[in-house]
Design a protein around this motif. Structure first.
Motif, PDB file in Angstrom:
ATOM      1  N   VAL A   4       0.848  -1.199   0.000  1.00 33.53           N
ATOM      2  CA  VAL A   4       0.000   0.000   0.000  1.00 33.53           C
ATOM      3  C   VAL A   4       0.882   1.248   0.000  1.00 33.53           C
ATOM      4  N   ALA A   5       1.967   1.240   0.769  1.00 35.12           N
ATOM      5  CA  ALA A   5       2.878   2.387   0.796  1.00 35.12           C
ATOM      6  C   ALA A   5       3.487   2.614  -0.589  1.00 35.12           C
ATOM      7  N   ILE A   6       3.822   1.548  -1.288  1.00 37.21           N
ATOM      8  CA  ILE A   6       4.353   1.677  -2.650  1.00 37.21           C
ATOM      9  C   ILE A   6       3.291   2.265  -3.576  1.00 37.21           C
ATOM     10  N   ALA A   7       2.056   1.786  -3.444  1.00 36.26           N
ATOM     11  CA  ALA A   7       0.959   2.326  -4.260  1.00 36.26           C
ATOM     12  C   ALA A   7       0.733   3.810  -3.957  1.00 36.26           C
ATOM     13  N   LEU A   8       0.859   4.188  -2.697  1.00 37.08           N
ATOM     14  CA  LEU A   8       0.718   5.597  -2.325  1.00 37.08           C
ATOM     15  C   LEU A   8       1.815   6.445  -2.980  1.00 37.08           C
ATOM     16  N   GLU A   9       3.026   5.939  -2.988  1.00 37.28           N
ATOM     17  CA  GLU A   9       4.123   6.674  -3.619  1.00 37.28           C
ATOM     18  C   GLU A   9       3.924   6.759  -5.129  1.00 37.28           C
ATOM     19  N   ARG A  10       3.458   5.697  -5.754  1.00 36.14           N
ATOM     20  CA  ARG A  10       3.167   5.726  -7.189  1.00 36.14           C
ATOM     21  C   ARG A  10       2.083   6.762  -7.495  1.00 36.14           C
ATOM     22  N   TYR A  11       1.055   6.819  -6.647  1.00 35.81           N
ATOM     23  CA  TYR A  11      -0.005   7.818  -6.814  1.00 35.81           C
ATOM     24  C   TYR A  11       0.590   9.224  -6.704  1.00 35.81           C
ATOM     25  N   ARG A  12       1.434   9.426  -5.693  1.00 36.22           N
ATOM     26  CA  ARG A  12       2.041  10.747  -5.485  1.00 36.22           C
ATOM     27  C   ARG A  12       2.872  11.161  -6.701  1.00 36.22           C
ATOM     28  N   ALA A  26      -6.913   1.643  -6.028  1.00 35.91           N
ATOM     29  CA  ALA A  26      -7.264   0.428  -6.787  1.00 35.91           C
ATOM     30  C   ALA A  26      -8.183   0.787  -7.936  1.00 35.91           C
ATOM     31  N   PRO A  27      -8.000   0.224  -9.079  1.00 39.87           N
ATOM     32  CA  PRO A  27      -7.022  -0.799  -9.449  1.00 39.87           C
ATOM     33  C   PRO A  27      -5.787  -0.250 -10.145  1.00 39.87           C
ATOM     34  N   GLN A  28      -5.667   1.076 -10.325  1.00 42.91           N
ATOM     35  CA  GLN A  28      -4.555   1.607 -11.108  1.00 42.91           C
ATOM     36  C   GLN A  28      -3.198   1.435 -10.432  1.00 42.91           C
ATOM     37  N   PHE A  29      -3.130   1.649  -9.119  1.00 43.79           N
ATOM     38  CA  PHE A  29      -1.841   1.633  -8.432  1.00 43.79           C
ATOM     39  C   PHE A  29      -1.629   0.377  -7.582  1.00 43.79           C
ATOM     40  N   ILE A  30      -2.693  -0.336  -7.304  1.00 42.86           N
ATOM     41  CA  ILE A  30      -2.625  -1.619  -6.603  1.00 42.86           C
ATOM     42  C   ILE A  30      -3.877  -2.391  -7.031  1.00 42.86           C
ATOM     43  N   ALA A  31      -3.717  -3.674  -7.294  1.00 40.58           N
ATOM     44  CA  ALA A  31      -4.852  -4.454  -7.811  1.00 40.58           C
ATOM     45  C   ALA A  31      -6.031  -4.447  -6.840  1.00 40.58           C
ATOM     46  N   GLN A  52       2.479  14.528   4.102  1.00 43.96           N
ATOM     47  CA  GLN A  52       2.945  13.144   4.120  1.00 43.96           C
ATOM     48  C   GLN A  52       1.773  12.254   4.545  1.00 43.96           C
ATOM     49  N   PHE A  53       2.033  11.039   5.035  1.00 43.69           N
ATOM     50  CA  PHE A  53       0.933  10.176   5.450  1.00 43.69           C
ATOM     51  C   PHE A  53       1.314   9.257   6.599  1.00 43.69           C
ATOM     52  N   VAL A  54       0.285   8.734   7.250  1.00 36.96           N
ATOM     53  CA  VAL A  54       0.410   7.692   8.261  1.00 36.96           C
ATOM     54  C   VAL A  54      -0.521   6.572   7.826  1.00 36.96           C
ATOM     55  N   LEU A  55       0.020   5.356   7.757  1.00 34.35           N
ATOM     56  CA  LEU A  55      -0.724   4.158   7.390  1.00 34.35           C
ATOM     57  C   LEU A  55      -0.525   3.172   8.525  1.00 34.35           C
ATOM     58  N   TYR A  56      -1.621   2.555   9.016  1.00 33.16           N
ATOM     59  CA  TYR A  56      -1.401   1.658  10.145  1.00 33.16           C
ATOM     60  C   TYR A  56      -2.468   0.574  10.285  1.00 33.16           C
ATOM     61  N   SER A  57      -2.032  -0.482  10.986  1.00 24.63           N
ATOM     62  CA  SER A  57      -2.871  -1.599  11.417  1.00 24.63           C
ATOM     63  C   SER A  57      -3.134  -1.407  12.908  1.00 24.63           C
ATOM     64  N   VAL A  58      -4.208  -1.987  13.406  1.00 26.21           N
ATOM     65  CA  VAL A  58      -4.521  -1.837  14.825  1.00 26.21           C
ATOM     66  C   VAL A  58      -3.542  -2.569  15.735  1.00 26.21           C
ATOM     67  N   VAL A  85       2.642   0.873  12.620  1.00 31.92           N
ATOM     68  CA  VAL A  85       2.575   2.126  11.871  1.00 31.92           C
ATOM     69  C   VAL A  85       3.621   2.196  10.761  1.00 31.92           C
ATOM     70  N   TRP A  86       3.172   2.649   9.593  1.00 26.45           N
ATOM     71  CA  TRP A  86       4.058   3.005   8.493  1.00 26.45           C
ATOM     72  C   TRP A  86       3.879   4.500   8.316  1.00 26.45           C
ATOM     73  N   ARG A  87       4.854   5.250   8.763  1.00 27.80           N
ATOM     74  CA  ARG A  87       4.782   6.700   8.700  1.00 27.80           C
ATOM     75  C   ARG A  87       5.745   7.164   7.608  1.00 27.80           C
ATOM     76  N   TYR A  88       5.297   8.085   6.792  1.00 29.82           N
ATOM     77  CA  TYR A  88       6.164   8.582   5.731  1.00 29.82           C
ATOM     78  C   TYR A  88       6.253  10.089   5.797  1.00 29.82           C
ATOM     79  N   PRO A  89       7.426  10.643   5.887  1.00 31.04           N
ATOM     80  CA  PRO A  89       8.674   9.916   6.077  1.00 31.04           C
ATOM     81  C   PRO A  89       8.785   9.408   7.498  1.00 31.04           C
ATOM     82  N   ALA A  90       9.624   8.399   7.690  1.00 29.86           N
ATOM     83  CA  ALA A  90       9.814   7.833   9.037  1.00 29.86           C
ATOM     84  C   ALA A  90      10.386   8.896   9.953  1.00 29.86           C
ATOM     85  N   LYS A  91       9.890   8.920  11.186  1.00 26.64           N
ATOM     86  CA  LYS A  91      10.406   9.914  12.158  1.00 26.64           C
ATOM     87  C   LYS A  91      11.339   9.253  13.123  1.00 26.64           C
TER      88      LYS A  91
END
Length: 91
Positions: A4-12, A26-31, A52-58, A85-91
């Protein structure tokens, strides 16, 4: 989350900014958007005020902690608490 982080970067790269929501990937940047491996719900995502963004699981505690990582009293990572957490950029 890496996919998902790769798809976010491709979108950016294509649009100049991160999207407001994951749905537009979906579906352009990730199936297909993967779900949270812990609770089967959608992953959590938000753009930050600096563009930037924060992406995370519980995480293992199955609680939405708002994208905060769990730490021990000594400041070490505690994967049994907080979110994954996947934070971009990492802190």
């Amino acid at each position: 989350m890496a996919r998902v982080a790769i798809a976010l970067e491709r979108y950016r790269l294509a649009h100049g900014d991160f999207p407001e929501s994951l749905d537009v990937l979906a579906p352009q940047f990730i199936a297909k958007l993967p779900h949270d491996v812990i609770n089967g719900q959608p992953l959590h995502y938000r753009r930050t005020s600096d563009g930037q963004f924060v992406l995370y699981s519980v995480g293992w505690n199955e609680t939405d902690d708002g994208g905060e990582v769990g730490l021990t009293k000594k400041g070490y990572l505690d994967i049994s608490q907080g979110d994954w957490v996947w934070r971009y950029p990492a802190k």
